[in-house]
Design a protein around this motif. Sequence first.
Motif, short mmCIF file in Angstrom:
data_model
loop_
_atom_site.label_atom_id
_atom_site.label_comp_id
_atom_site.label_asym_id
_atom_site.label_seq_id
_atom_site.Cartn_x
_atom_site.Cartn_y
_atom_site.Cartn_z
N GLU A 111 0.92 -1.23 -0.07
CA GLU A 111 -0.04 -0.13 -0.05
C GLU A 111 0.95 1.26 -0.04
O GLU A 111 0.68 2.17 -0.78
CB GLU A 111 -0.98 0.03 1.15
N GLN A 112 1.85 1.41 0.86
CA GLN A 112 2.86 2.47 0.82
C GLN A 112 3.57 2.58 -0.58
O GLN A 112 3.92 3.75 -0.89
CB GLN A 112 3.81 2.42 1.91
N ARG A 113 3.85 1.40 -0.98
CA ARG A 113 4.63 1.54 -2.35
C ARG A 113 3.74 1.98 -3.35
O ARG A 113 4.05 2.93 -4.11
CB ARG A 113 5.02 0.36 -2.78
N LYS A 114 2.28 1.74 -3.32
CA LYS A 114 1.50 2.19 -4.34
C LYS A 114 1.44 3.67 -4.28
O LYS A 114 1.59 4.38 -5.18
CB LYS A 114 0.35 1.61 -4.20
N ALA A 115 1.18 4.19 -3.09
CA ALA A 115 0.91 5.45 -2.69
C ALA A 115 2.16 6.38 -3.15
O ALA A 115 1.87 7.50 -3.80
CB ALA A 115 0.61 5.78 -1.33
N TRP A 116 3.41 5.79 -2.90
CA TRP A 116 4.69 6.32 -3.09
C TRP A 116 4.90 6.53 -4.78
O TRP A 116 5.25 7.55 -5.25
CB TRP A 116 5.85 5.47 -2.54
N ALA A 118 2.25 6.35 -7.05
CA ALA A 118 1.25 7.55 -7.60
C ALA A 118 1.84 8.94 -7.34
O ALA A 118 1.87 9.60 -8.36
CB ALA A 118 0.06 7.30 -6.95
N ALA A 119 2.47 9.12 -6.24
CA ALA A 119 3.25 10.41 -6.06
C ALA A 119 4.30 10.75 -6.80
O ALA A 119 4.49 11.80 -7.40
CB ALA A 119 3.50 10.33 -4.48
N GLN A 120 5.15 9.50 -7.13
CA GLN A 120 6.17 10.06 -8.14
C GLN A 120 5.67 10.21 -9.41
O GLN A 120 6.26 11.02 -10.12
CB GLN A 120 7.18 8.51 -8.30
N ALA A 121 4.86 9.27 -9.95
CA ALA A 121 4.00 9.78 -11.11
C ALA A 121 3.65 11.04 -11.35
O ALA A 121 3.66 11.76 -12.35
CB ALA A 121 3.13 8.50 -11.56
N GLN A 122 2.86 11.59 -10.31
CA GLN A 122 2.23 12.71 -10.47
C GLN A 122 3.24 13.90 -10.37
O GLN A 122 3.34 14.90 -11.01
CB GLN A 122 1.52 12.97 -8.93
N ALA A 123 4.29 13.54 -9.51
CA ALA A 123 5.54 14.62 -9.59
C ALA A 123 5.96 14.65 -10.94
O ALA A 123 6.36 15.75 -11.44
CB ALA A 123 6.32 14.10 -8.47
N SER A 124 6.30 13.63 -11.51
CA SER A 124 6.92 13.76 -13.05
C SER A 124 5.98 14.28 -14.16
O SER A 124 6.41 14.91 -14.88
CB SER A 124 7.47 12.33 -13.27
#
Lengths: 126, 201
Positions: A111-116, A118-124
């Motif tokens: 779950e933490q990985r998925k959130a991370w 997603a955050a990475q994708a959003q940031a890029s």
Amino acid sequence: MRLQYSPEIRIILIPCTGRVDILHLLKAFEGGADAVFVAGCLEGECHYLTGNIQARKRVAKLKKDFEQMGLEPERLEMFNLSAAEGARFAAIAQEMAERAYKLGPSPVKPEQRKAWLAAQAQASAG
Amino acid sequence: MFIRFDLENKPKVEQAADGGLQVTVLDHILGLPVVLRPDLLTLASAVVPNPTEELGELFKVSRNAEGFFNEAHAKLRPVDFASDGIFLAGLAHYPKPIDESIAQAKAAAGRAATFLAQDMVQVGGVVAVVDPEKCAVCLTCVRTCPFNVPVIDYKVDAAYIDPAKCQGCGVCVSECPGKAIQLKHFTDSQILAQELALAAG
């Protein structure tokens, strides 16, 4: 020396790296650690003669197994340094902390990985 | 007076104008050459260690690059080796005069006496313990122990680790395929509990 390294590093004392069992390494990841490193004495200078050689074998074996388990092998590392190399220890601790940040939460915590991710994708994207 | 010189600036010995000896040496503290006019010049012959490699490996005591034995601590344990019950004195340690050798030999004898005078010797608690119920007599510990401590006790058909000989490194504990050995103060459950507590925090 008052050297600084990342506060996320947690140290577990053992008498010799020869005491490090593969089970201990796996359990640390299972418990939620994103990276683990084993800091042993310089090769040939083991106080218990061969402990660090045994540990090197175990770490190398587990790193190989990590690929099949879906974990990045870089999350696990063994370093050899002497007790006099405080500055190097701090540098290694810092490097492993940076590695953990780069690799993100380990796949053991989906779950933490998925959130991370997603955050990475959003940031890029943003 | 003692003046130290380095190999780049060796002392120069010359004949002075009046026919006497003259030694010029660079004092490393003053940074200036000091001229001495001795009546007699004596050279100390080099002291090289005996071949100590085999002996050192046999007793597992450390040696320096030249082949002299190293004490456990230059100030705090000057005649002890890092291993218990082994002491050193004299030229095996480093080149020294005879009076210093004798003083050191007396000190070593004294240290040995403190050890021998004890009725009982206390050993560290960090030692490996075999659970005879779990031991399958696979000899893994016998082979991996760097100090050749584990033996097979045929009375109970299990490995036995003498707590007085065990150095407490834990190599056998991690290698034991049956998890029949635990290292006191560093048991698997203790280490795992630490890991899980730290990882959770």
